[in-house]
Design a protein around this motif. Structure first.
Motif, short mmCIF file in Angstrom:
data_model
loop_
_atom_site.label_atom_id
_atom_site.label_comp_id
_atom_site.label_asym_id
_atom_site.label_seq_id
_atom_site.Cartn_x
_atom_site.Cartn_y
_atom_site.Cartn_z
N GLU A 110 2.20 1.85 -3.39
CA GLU A 110 0.99 2.32 -4.00
C GLU A 110 1.00 3.79 -4.07
OE1 GLU A 110 -2.14 -1.40 -4.24
OE2 GLU A 110 -2.23 -0.24 -2.35
N SER A 159 0.77 -1.30 -0.08
CA SER A 159 -0.15 -0.01 -0.05
C SER A 159 0.79 1.36 -0.06
CB SER A 159 -0.91 0.06 1.05
OG SER A 159 -1.93 -0.93 1.24
N LEU A 214 0.43 1.04 -10.07
CA LEU A 214 1.53 0.25 -9.92
C LEU A 214 1.69 -0.69 -10.89
CD1 LEU A 214 3.21 0.51 -7.23
CD2 LEU A 214 2.08 -1.31 -6.29
#
Ligand SMILES: NC(=O)c1ccc[n+]([C@@H]2O[C@H](COP(=O)([O-])OP(=O)(O)OC[C@H]3O[C@@H](n4cnc5c(N)ncnc54)[C@H](OP(=O)(O)O)[C@@H]3O)[C@@H](O)[C@H]2O)c1
Length: 272
Positions: free
Chosen positions: A35, A32, A58
């Motif tokens: 990202e 995350s 991504l």
């Protein structure tokens, strides 16, 4: 420079990021954070199940791999070689792992041996196969150990020993690899709310207060950006780790046994 910019700049320095176990918990929180960063790196996850809801921004690939199986590690590295960019610095994050609670060999000898394979053998195998690439291109190897690495820990005997291995291995490798432009960082979280307790044989959460995976990953990534050879995440854990590492080991084990018995974790153990 703001803390997040510093981590973003660090992440931008890699053309290829390989992480194990980003399907849940700490690994998913690292994914995350990638990202949210402006990284243009090719990102690969190795685990048995694919992470859900990965952002399209991504450059992400999931490669299914059971890290307890050496032939699957060899196969996945062959696939990585076909897919990963040929140039630029590499970041390898050895995160996959699991625990086990109870009097040895609970929760079972098979579970315990698999833990040895995933927490230690696979880390050495995967890093070893990628080592020529890391040395040629430069980069970093981050390995998720644990606060449990700092003392012998009864009732989590094998798990803590696998993490002591990971901690010492990573720190020694850092000293050896520095001249080749490869740095190694051992990440040592205390309790973090993830699927860890379920995988360790508990019915669910053990109610031990701990960090969120996001807070743990935030500290871990800052330590990686500073290339600190080891980091214990969470200030209470830092104090605890610093204290128990200084005790004679048999004392640490005896005190640890008492402390763990007081937590009455047996209440949460799955019945066979
Ligand atoms: N949570 C804590 O309190 C805590 C504290 C200290 C250290 N740690 C360490 O942090 C790391 C991440 O754990 P977590 O807390 O995030 O637990 P988690 O939520 O259970 O995640 C564990 C990850 O490891 C992967 N994994 C397990 N067995 C695997 C196998 N055979 N092959 C490939 N991947 C495998 C899982 O993926 P698949 O199931 O999809 O294969 C999953 O993505 C572990 O090394 C753990 O020891 C956790």
């Amino acid at each position: 420079m703001a803390r997040s910019d510093f981590v973003d700049d660090f992440l931008k320095g890699f053309s290829c990021v390989i992480i194990t176990g980003a399907s849940s918990g700490i690994g998913r929180a690292i994914l995350s954070r990638l990202e949210q960063s402006a990284t243009t790196a090719a990102v690969f996850n190795l685990s048995r199940t694919a992470p859900e809801g990965v952002a399209n921004s991504l450059k992400f690939s999931h490669l299914t791999c059971d890290l307890s199986q050496p032939h699957e590690i060899e196969k996945v590295v062959g696939r990585l070689r076909e897919l990963m960019p040929r140039e630029g610095r590499m970041l390898l994050i050895n995160n996959s792992g699991f625990g086990g609670y109870g009097e040895f060999p609970a929760p079972g000898l098979e579970h315990t041996l698999k833990m040895v394979d995933v927490n230690m053998r696979a880390v050495v195998h995967l890093t070893g196969l990628l080592w020529p690439d890391l040395k040629a291109r430069g980069g970093q190897v981050a390995t998720v150990a644990s606060l449990a690495a700092y003392q012998p820990t009864p009732l989590m005997t094998t798990y803590a020993a696998t993490k002591a291995f990971a901690l010492h291995w990573s720190i020694a490798l850092d000293a050896e690899a520095r001249p080749h432009g490869v740095r190694c960082v051992a990440i040592c979280p205390g309790p973090v709310s993830t699927n860890f307790s379920k995988a360790a044989g508990f019915t669910g959460s053990t109610g031990l207060s701990g960090q969120t995976s996001e807070a743990c990953v935030d500290e871990a990534l800052r330590a990686m950006a500073h290339t600190r050879p080891q980091v214990i995440t969470g200030w209470k854990n830092k104090l605890l780790g610093g204290f128990s590492a200084r005790l004679p080991k048999p004392w640490a084990a005896a005190i640890g046994l008492r402390m763990i018995q007081r937590l009455r974790l047996n209440r949460f153990v799955k019945k066979a």
